[in-house]
Motif scaffolding. Sequence first.
Motif, PDB file in Angstrom:
ATOM      1  N   ALA A 184       0.847  -1.197   0.000  1.00 58.91           N
ATOM      2  CA  ALA A 184       0.000   0.000   0.000  1.00 58.91           C
ATOM      3  C   ALA A 184       0.882   1.245   0.000  1.00 58.91           C
ATOM      4  O   ALA A 184       1.700   1.436   0.896  1.00 58.91           O
ATOM      5  N   ARG A 185       0.707   2.067  -1.016  1.00 58.71           N
ATOM      6  CA  ARG A 185       1.500   3.296  -1.134  1.00 58.71           C
ATOM      7  C   ARG A 185       0.567   4.407  -1.633  1.00 58.71           C
ATOM      8  O   ARG A 185       0.684   4.899  -2.751  1.00 58.71           O
ATOM      9  N   PRO A 186      -0.417   4.792  -0.815  1.00 57.04           N
ATOM     10  CA  PRO A 186      -1.462   5.711  -1.282  1.00 57.04           C
ATOM     11  C   PRO A 186      -0.920   7.072  -1.704  1.00 57.04           C
ATOM     12  O   PRO A 186      -0.111   7.678  -1.006  1.00 57.04           O
ATOM     13  N   VAL A 187      -1.373   7.526  -2.854  1.00 62.75           N
ATOM     14  CA  VAL A 187      -1.052   8.854  -3.372  1.00 62.75           C
ATOM     15  C   VAL A 187      -2.342   9.667  -3.373  1.00 62.75           C
ATOM     16  O   VAL A 187      -3.331   9.281  -3.996  1.00 62.75           O
ATOM     17  N   ASN A 188      -2.330  10.776  -2.680  1.00 65.18           N
ATOM     18  CA  ASN A 188      -3.494  11.638  -2.505  1.00 65.18           C
ATOM     19  C   ASN A 188      -4.061  12.081  -3.848  1.00 65.18           C
ATOM     20  O   ASN A 188      -3.337  12.593  -4.696  1.00 65.18           O
ATOM     21  N   ASP A 189      -5.381  11.901  -4.006  1.00 61.63           N
ATOM     22  CA  ASP A 189      -6.039  12.306  -5.255  1.00 61.63           C
ATOM     23  C   ASP A 189      -6.764  13.644  -5.111  1.00 61.63           C
ATOM     24  O   ASP A 189      -7.649  13.967  -5.903  1.00 61.63           O
ATOM     25  N   SER A 190      -6.416  14.418  -4.088  1.00 57.12           N
ATOM     26  CA  SER A 190      -7.022  15.737  -3.834  1.00 57.12           C
ATOM     27  C   SER A 190      -8.526  15.660  -3.621  1.00 57.12           C
ATOM     28  O   SER A 190      -9.248  16.618  -3.878  1.00 57.12           O
ATOM     29  N   GLY A 191      -9.001  14.510  -3.171  1.00 55.31           N
ATOM     30  CA  GLY A 191     -10.422  14.347  -2.913  1.00 55.31           C
ATOM     31  C   GLY A 191     -11.264  14.121  -4.149  1.00 55.31           C
ATOM     32  O   GLY A 191     -12.502  14.115  -4.070  1.00 55.31           O
ATOM     33  N   LEU A 192     -10.622  13.903  -5.296  1.00 53.54           N
ATOM     34  CA  LEU A 192     -11.362  13.755  -6.550  1.00 53.54           C
ATOM     35  C   LEU A 192     -12.353  12.596  -6.491  1.00 53.54           C
ATOM     36  O   LEU A 192     -13.504  12.728  -6.904  1.00 53.54           O
ATOM     37  N   TYR A 193     -11.920  11.480  -5.990  1.00 51.92           N
ATOM     38  CA  TYR A 193     -12.777  10.291  -5.956  1.00 51.92           C
ATOM     39  C   TYR A 193     -14.041  10.558  -5.145  1.00 51.92           C
ATOM     40  O   TYR A 193     -15.159  10.260  -5.572  1.00 51.92           O
ATOM     41  N   ASN A 243       2.989  12.653  -1.313  1.00 51.41           N
ATOM     42  CA  ASN A 243       2.934  12.031  -2.633  1.00 51.41           C
ATOM     43  C   ASN A 243       4.334  11.845  -3.199  1.00 51.41           C
ATOM     44  O   ASN A 243       4.663  10.803  -3.764  1.00 51.41           O
ATOM     45  N   THR A 244       5.145  12.869  -3.067  1.00 51.05           N
ATOM     46  CA  THR A 244       6.519  12.802  -3.575  1.00 51.05           C
ATOM     47  C   THR A 244       7.271  11.641  -2.935  1.00 51.05           C
ATOM     48  O   THR A 244       8.004  10.911  -3.609  1.00 51.05           O
ATOM     49  N   ALA A 245       7.064  11.456  -1.634  1.00 56.69           N
ATOM     50  CA  ALA A 245       7.741  10.355  -0.939  1.00 56.69           C
ATOM     51  C   ALA A 245       7.279   9.000  -1.469  1.00 56.69           C
ATOM     52  O   ALA A 245       8.084   8.065  -1.593  1.00 56.69           O
ATOM     53  N   GLN A 246       5.990   8.878  -1.807  1.00 53.04           N
ATOM     54  CA  GLN A 246       5.487   7.604  -2.332  1.00 53.04           C
ATOM     55  C   GLN A 246       6.074   7.301  -3.709  1.00 53.04           C
ATOM     56  O   GLN A 246       6.485   6.176  -3.993  1.00 53.04           O
ATOM     57  N   PHE A 247       6.120   8.300  -4.573  1.00 57.23           N
ATOM     58  CA  PHE A 247       6.715   8.094  -5.891  1.00 57.23           C
ATOM     59  C   PHE A 247       8.203   7.745  -5.758  1.00 57.23           C
ATOM     60  O   PHE A 247       8.719   6.872  -6.460  1.00 57.23           O
ATOM     61  N   ALA A 248       8.891   8.449  -4.856  1.00 55.90           N
ATOM     62  CA  ALA A 248      10.326   8.193  -4.666  1.00 55.90           C
ATOM     63  C   ALA A 248      10.569   6.751  -4.249  1.00 55.90           C
ATOM     64  O   ALA A 248      11.507   6.096  -4.729  1.00 55.90           O
ATOM     65  N   ALA A 249       9.727   6.241  -3.359  1.00 51.61           N
ATOM     66  CA  ALA A 249       9.894   4.859  -2.905  1.00 51.61           C
ATOM     67  C   ALA A 249       9.721   3.879  -4.062  1.00 51.61           C
ATOM     68  O   ALA A 249      10.428   2.868  -4.144  1.00 51.61           O
TER      69      ALA A 249
END
Length: 310
Positions: free
Chosen positions: A128-137, A178-184
Amino acid sequence: MSRNRVRLATGAVVSALALGTLPATALAQTPAPSTSHSHHHRSSTSPLRQIPLQGAVNVRDVGGYRTYGGDTVRHGLVYRADALGRLTDPDLLTLAGLRLGKVIDYRVPIEIQYDGQDRLPPGLTATARPVNDSGLYGQMMAAIATRDPVKQEEALGGSKGSDLMKRVYRTLISDPANTAQFAATFRDIANSSSRSAVLFHCTSGKDRAGWTTYVLLRALGVPEATARRDYLASNAIRAAADQKVRDGLKQAGLMQNPDLLIPLQEVRDAYLDTALAEVEARYGSLYGYLQKGLGLDLRTLAKLQTQLVG
């Protein structure tokens, strides 16, 4: 039908928007999308390689693209995908043949709540590496749940849908989490074994997975125009399935004008350009984003090249 059941049914439909299927519990009369269109994108003139599955429509091998130096991104090492919660047994056999060592799930909890956990071959568990969708969903779900065409127009009409998407793309860059999730994910790819592959996915396989793929290809020396074509290919891949979703929503009486969802279903140059503008404003260039934003040092970038290009 109770209010809770209406809410759950609406949530199931909304979660299916990005997947490209409508679950039987929501719209039994709507058939699942065919995967036959996948083969259209596997011609000898294009390196785009889809993995045909019954329960997902936007699963692709990232390899096959030529770099500025004349080398080729290797096949069978990195895959991008949409949601994997509705895979069939034959799909699991197909995935097992991809030699996956790691599966990364970018979805936020509300997406998993309605769409379900990944269904994977034995021995694999998604990271699980959730990336914030700015509440779009949540906003999309709320608009559809109203069943009110006036409220839906107020929420999504005009440029509002595309504006929401641009906000999502800015947040991919501006949110440190989000940046940390992409970096991982980039570090996982750099450190993966040559005998196992990495797959990353979101709900529709077009935005969070699309951004990851675009940046990865650029980092490997793939020309911008080529990386952009790969990003935009989600529109053709998903077109038939997304149309079925809109048709189903109208038939179910959830939306009088389901075309309001098109800006949310598509990828567009303007969305990618929004992310790139945010990159330039914060880091000066994509290379600056790789180094300062994602924190990838020269050694890690070199490992990506060694691992994936040859």
